[in-house]
Design a protein around this motif. Structure first.
Motif, PDB file in Angstrom:
ATOM      1  N   THR A  47       0.834  -1.211   0.000  1.00  0.00           N
ATOM      2  CA  THR A  47       0.000   0.000   0.000  1.00  0.00           C
ATOM      3  C   THR A  47       0.871   1.264   0.000  1.00  0.00           C
ATOM      4  O   THR A  47       0.386   2.354   0.252  1.00  0.00           O
ATOM      5  CB  THR A  47      -0.923   0.010   1.242  1.00  0.00           C
ATOM      6  N   ASP A  81      -0.300  -9.216  -5.217  1.00  0.00           N
ATOM      7  CA  ASP A  81      -0.521  -9.683  -6.578  1.00  0.00           C
ATOM      8  C   ASP A  81      -0.431 -11.197  -6.654  1.00  0.00           C
ATOM      9  O   ASP A  81      -1.115 -11.830  -7.448  1.00  0.00           O
ATOM     10  CB  ASP A  81       0.515  -9.045  -7.511  1.00  0.00           C
ATOM     11  N   ALA A 119      -5.985 -11.079  -0.570  1.00  0.00           N
ATOM     12  CA  ALA A 119      -6.940  -9.967  -0.629  1.00  0.00           C
ATOM     13  C   ALA A 119      -6.669  -8.941   0.474  1.00  0.00           C
ATOM     14  O   ALA A 119      -6.555  -7.739   0.196  1.00  0.00           O
ATOM     15  CB  ALA A 119      -8.367 -10.514  -0.507  1.00  0.00           C
ATOM     16  N   ASN A 120      -6.531  -9.405   1.713  1.00  0.00           N
ATOM     17  CA  ASN A 120      -6.380  -8.471   2.840  1.00  0.00           C
ATOM     18  C   ASN A 120      -5.128  -7.621   2.743  1.00  0.00           C
ATOM     19  O   ASN A 120      -5.137  -6.445   3.102  1.00  0.00           O
ATOM     20  CB  ASN A 120      -6.325  -9.232   4.179  1.00  0.00           C
ATOM     21  N   LYS A 130      -3.553  -6.959  -0.040  1.00  0.00           N
ATOM     22  CA  LYS A 130      -3.509  -6.320  -1.362  1.00  0.00           C
ATOM     23  C   LYS A 130      -2.285  -6.748  -2.182  1.00  0.00           C
ATOM     24  O   LYS A 130      -1.549  -5.932  -2.738  1.00  0.00           O
ATOM     25  CB  LYS A 130      -3.569  -4.789  -1.226  1.00  0.00           C
TER      26      LYS A 130
END
Ligand code: CTP
Length: 219
Positions: free
Chosen positions: A133, A165, A160-161, A163
């Motif tokens: 992030t 790839d 997912a949590n 973020k």
């Protein structure tokens, strides 16, 4: 013909972290750093400029790889963030999730009449989530997940949590591989796909993982 990662900068973290309790004691874990260091070597072999941020490990630095040695999760965070920007971050280190709230300046002594010791631990920063992030986020952020059960469920949750790839998951505690071993098997998940690598020598699995990273970077 140019190599698939020529001109790319790849940042890899590897090994355990040691969280000091006092001048002679620490909380560590069983990561040998072999997988992360094999990943660094494989990325270098595909032409990348590779920076390896390593916790306390007893593995030689691959030729052509620049290595920064750290001890704690806090030091690893500082070193990793200090090396951004990069095209790829691969977080293969087994970073401690908790660290003592304070480090005693002197050796903790046993107390007469007490059979217990309470250590207060606090969460460490999640380096991987922070890189994913960050304003200077690499194009590809790859995490690792060591799971004892429900591998896909937990790995996709972390993908997912945090973020990410890609996430490379391995089953630990099984015969196939994991900590303190020379071979490993990984299942790599991304949004809309997955690929199983190995079981094979960590060096081979690392080469397959880095080839997949190069593929995803181009796609
Ligand atoms: N990681 C990190 N910084 C931390 C903790 C973990 O960068 N403070 C990274 C590791 O390098 C690895 C991934 O996160 O790529 C592991 O995910 P994590 O959620 O920490 O896994 P576990 O510690 O196994 O978490 P849980 O106990 O929830 O399964």
């Amino acid at each position: 013909m140019s190599l698939p990662l020529a001109g790319r900068r790849v940042l890899v973290s590897a090994g355990p972290t040691f969280e000091d309790i006092d001048p002679v004691r620490f909380i560590g874990n069983r990561s040998s750093g072999k997988m992360g260091i094999a990943v660094a070597a494989a990325a270098q072999a595909l032409g990348a400029e590779v920076v390896l941020v390593a916790g306390p490990v007893h593995v030689a630095t691959p030729d052509g790889v620049r290595r920064i040695d750290v001890r704690s999760a806090a030091q690893m965070r500082e070193a990793v963030l200090g090396e951004l920007p990069a095209d790829v971050y691969i977080g293969a280190a087994a970073v401690a999730d908790f660290t003592p709230r304070s480090v005693s300046g002197h050796k903790l002594k046993k107390t007469a009449g007490s059979d217990t010791l309470v250590l207060e631990l606090v969460r460490t920063p999640d380096i991987l989530a922070e890189v994913a992030t960050h304003p200077r986020r690499p194009s590809l952020v790859v995490g690792f997940a060591a799971e004892t059960h429900d591998v896909e469920h937990y790995a996709r949750g972390k993908l997912a949590n945090k973020k990410l790839d890609l996430i490379a998951a391995n089953l630990v505690g099984a015969a196939e591989g994991g900590f303190e071993r020379d071979d490993n098997a990984l299942t790599v998940y991304w949004a809309g796909g997955e690929r199983t690598l190995g079981p094979a020598a960590k060096t081979l699995v690392a080469a397959q993982l880095v080839a997949l990273v190069a593929e995803r970077l181009d796609g």
